[in-house]
Write a protein that holds these residues in place. Sequence first.
Motif, mmCIF file in Angstrom:
data_model
loop_
_atom_site.group_PDB
_atom_site.id
_atom_site.type_symbol
_atom_site.label_atom_id
_atom_site.label_comp_id
_atom_site.label_asym_id
_atom_site.label_seq_id
_atom_site.Cartn_x
_atom_site.Cartn_y
_atom_site.Cartn_z
ATOM 1 N N VAL A 1 0.856 -1.170 0.000
ATOM 2 C CA VAL A 1 0.000 0.000 0.000
ATOM 3 C C VAL A 1 0.899 1.229 0.000
ATOM 4 C CG1 VAL A 1 -1.752 1.276 1.294
ATOM 5 C CG2 VAL A 1 -1.813 -1.202 1.285
ATOM 6 N N GLN A 2 0.499 2.221 -0.755
ATOM 7 C CA GLN A 2 1.260 3.472 -0.819
ATOM 8 C C GLN A 2 0.459 4.596 -0.162
ATOM 9 O OE1 GLN A 2 4.359 3.571 -2.209
ATOM 10 N NE2 GLN A 2 4.215 1.424 -2.747
ATOM 11 N N LYS A 4 0.152 8.385 0.071
ATOM 12 C CA LYS A 4 0.617 9.518 -0.727
ATOM 13 C C LYS A 4 0.326 10.820 0.018
ATOM 14 C CE LYS A 4 0.154 6.941 -4.926
ATOM 15 N NZ LYS A 4 1.382 6.896 -5.619
ATOM 16 N N LEU A 41 6.242 -0.215 7.960
ATOM 17 C CA LEU A 41 6.854 0.434 6.809
ATOM 18 C C LEU A 41 7.501 -0.638 5.940
ATOM 19 C CD1 LEU A 41 8.480 3.570 8.479
ATOM 20 C CD2 LEU A 41 6.334 3.424 7.238
ATOM 21 N N SER A 42 7.372 -0.508 4.630
ATOM 22 C CA SER A 42 7.936 -1.522 3.742
ATOM 23 C C SER A 42 8.956 -0.932 2.773
ATOM 24 C CB SER A 42 6.823 -2.239 2.978
ATOM 25 O OG SER A 42 6.141 -1.345 2.135
ATOM 26 N N GLY A 43 9.570 0.163 3.161
ATOM 27 C CA GLY A 43 10.585 0.803 2.327
ATOM 28 C C GLY A 43 10.779 2.247 2.740
ATOM 29 N N GLN A 46 9.565 7.917 -0.679
ATOM 30 C CA GLN A 46 9.966 8.246 -2.044
ATOM 31 C C GLN A 46 9.532 9.669 -2.392
ATOM 32 O OE1 GLN A 46 11.732 5.915 -4.010
ATOM 33 N NE2 GLN A 46 11.814 4.956 -1.998
ATOM 34 N N THR A 72 5.700 9.615 -1.218
ATOM 35 C CA THR A 72 5.046 8.324 -1.073
ATOM 36 C C THR A 72 5.704 7.533 0.051
ATOM 37 O OG1 THR A 72 4.588 8.307 -3.442
ATOM 38 C CG2 THR A 72 4.366 6.226 -2.292
ATOM 39 N N VAL A 73 4.864 7.026 0.970
ATOM 40 C CA VAL A 73 5.341 6.202 2.070
ATOM 41 C C VAL A 73 4.817 4.785 1.839
ATOM 42 C CG1 VAL A 73 5.370 5.891 4.578
ATOM 43 C CG2 VAL A 73 5.169 8.207 3.608
ATOM 44 N N PRO A 74 5.703 3.810 1.555
ATOM 45 C CA PRO A 74 5.239 2.441 1.341
ATOM 46 C C PRO A 74 5.003 1.729 2.679
ATOM 47 C CG PRO A 74 7.589 2.581 0.930
ATOM 48 C CD PRO A 74 7.120 3.970 1.272
ATOM 49 N N ILE A 75 3.849 1.098 2.803
ATOM 50 C CA ILE A 75 3.549 0.349 4.023
ATOM 51 C C ILE A 75 3.031 -1.032 3.655
ATOM 52 C CG2 ILE A 75 2.993 2.421 5.379
ATOM 53 C CD1 ILE A 75 0.017 1.289 5.177
ATOM 54 N N LYS A 76 3.123 -1.922 4.608
ATOM 55 C CA LYS A 76 2.556 -3.264 4.466
ATOM 56 C C LYS A 76 1.432 -3.387 5.488
ATOM 57 C CE LYS A 76 3.614 -8.147 4.780
ATOM 58 N NZ LYS A 76 4.630 -9.141 5.114
#
Length: 115
Positions: A1-2, A4, A41-43, A46, A72-76
Amino acid sequence: VQVKLDALCGEGWHIYALTLPRDDGPIPTSIHVTPGKAFELSGDVQEPSPTEVDDPNFQMKLRYHSGETEFTVPIKRLTKDAFIIEGEVEFMACNDKTCLPPQVVKFSVPFLAAP
């Protein structure tokens, strides 16, 4: 999931990129997410490619964003239950003559229960 996060700078203004070459100038934009049990968090956060210029005021090469920018904040997602992601963005806005003091803006993003 991103997740934004949109930033909109007024005409002639900009905010700095997530990283800058040195610590003795303006502060970079930083995005902090409050940890939660429903996600992880998955990264790294960005950002689009920033504008890069030699800035005579700070006597260094700076990287910044103007106009509209999307971080963009990538999450799981770890649950199908509804939850809220909270955090804050710290940034410094400048134009070609002056800078405003750093500001912190809190954010809250709700996620609906997954089917």
